[in-house]
Design an enzyme around this catalytic site. Structure first.
Site, PDB file in Angstrom:
ATOM      1  N   SER A 143     -19.963  14.788  12.888  1.00 10.23           N
ATOM      2  CA  SER A 143     -19.261  14.707  14.169  1.00 10.23           C
ATOM      3  C   SER A 143     -18.001  15.531  14.017  1.00 10.23           C
ATOM      4  CB  SER A 143     -18.894  13.241  14.464  1.00 10.23           C
ATOM      5  OG  SER A 143     -17.975  13.136  15.524  1.00 10.23           O
ATOM      6  N   TYR A 156     -15.648   4.787  11.856  1.00 11.16           N
ATOM      7  CA  TYR A 156     -16.486   5.930  12.225  1.00 11.16           C
ATOM      8  C   TYR A 156     -15.930   7.206  11.602  1.00 11.16           C
ATOM      9  CZ  TYR A 156     -19.306   8.963  15.256  1.00 11.16           C
ATOM     10  OH  TYR A 156     -20.195   9.900  15.737  1.00 11.16           O
TER      11      TYR A 156
END
Length: 267
Positions: A143, A156
């Site tokens: 990401s 995350y």
């Protein structure tokens, strides 16, 4: 064009979204697809049928809860018995937002397990076989949050930064495996920014409503803070990049973290 005839690809989280788009791209090049994810029987059948229609000689579903190390090990043994994987795409991921001080420890543990520890386990299981065959591709869907941080996403961001680092270590360890003719073994990350999946649709709809129902204006407003292009990516674009990374010509592209983020991480 990339020809993956005779190759087997495991794509985790491949019943929808980015994972399904990557599986579709690999299927279109002739790869057998080991499908994985959390879905009901109907969704699983539809995904497998869709991938076979796209070109996969076979598409079979393999169960495995990536929060559980034993289940992850069983998943990899089952896929190995099926004939692969020559290509491993770690796409499955979970997310939860909360301030650091309020993040439940159980949530931290679950996000690290799925987004990082499961990738370690699948790579540990798959890479030796890839090296022995002289060809292998690991593509980890990280990401932009593997490259830059955002508030209220501590587990995350930690997992995705860890995934980029893990991938670089593996890339170095397997860099000399295989030959140019065989294709070698490479390990890379793709780091998407805002991508059009069902996960962002509620946010898009809310912003569009504030702009009189203009969806494009809503997307531009949503992306304005971080993604300079103010355009989302389509999952098929991530699939196309993943497919290119599987080509023999990409044998020297390894240890990278490639952003697809409209300039987000260039700022």
């Amino acid at each position: 064009m990339t020809d993956l005839t005779g190759k087997t690809a495991l794509v985790t989280g491949s019943v929808q979204g980015i994972g399904l788009a990557i599986a579709e791209a690999l299927a279109g090049a002739g790869a057998r697809i080991a499908v994985h994810g959390i879905a009901g029987d109907m969704e699983i059948r539809e995904a497998c049928a869709h991938l076979e229609k796209a070109g996969a000689p076979e598409a079979e579903f393999f169960h495995g809860d990536l929060r559980d190390a034993d289940e992850t090990a069983r998943l990899m043994k089952a896929v190995a018995a099926w004939g692969g994987p020559d290509i491993l795409v770690n796409n499955a991921g979970i997310q939860h937002t909360a301030p650091l001080a309020e993040m439940p420890r159980a949530t931290w543990d679950a996000i690290l397990a799925v987004n990082l520890s499961a990738a370690f386990a699948t790579m540990q299981a798959a890479l030796p076989g890839m090296a022995a065959r002289g060809y292998g591709r690991v593509i980890n869907i990280a990401s932009v949050h593997g490259l830059v941080a955002s508030v209220e996403k501590a587990p995350y961001v930690a997992a995705k930064f860890g995934l980029v680092g893990l991938s670089r270590v593996a890339a170095l360890e397997y860099a000399a495996a295989g030959t140019k003719a065989q294709g070698g073994v490479t390990v890379n990350c793709i780091c998407p920014g805002w991508t059009e999946t069902s996960l962002i649709e509620p946010q898009v709809a809310a912003r569009a409503k504030a702009h009189g129902g203009d969806r494009d204006a809503g997307i531009a407003d949503l992306l304005a803070e971080k993604q300079p292009s103010r355009r989302t990516s389509d999952p098929s674009e991530i699939g196309a990049l993943a497919l290119w990374l599987c080509a023999p010509i990409a044998h020297n592209v390894t240890g990278t973290a490639i952003p697809v983020d409209g300039g987000w991480t260039a700022q």
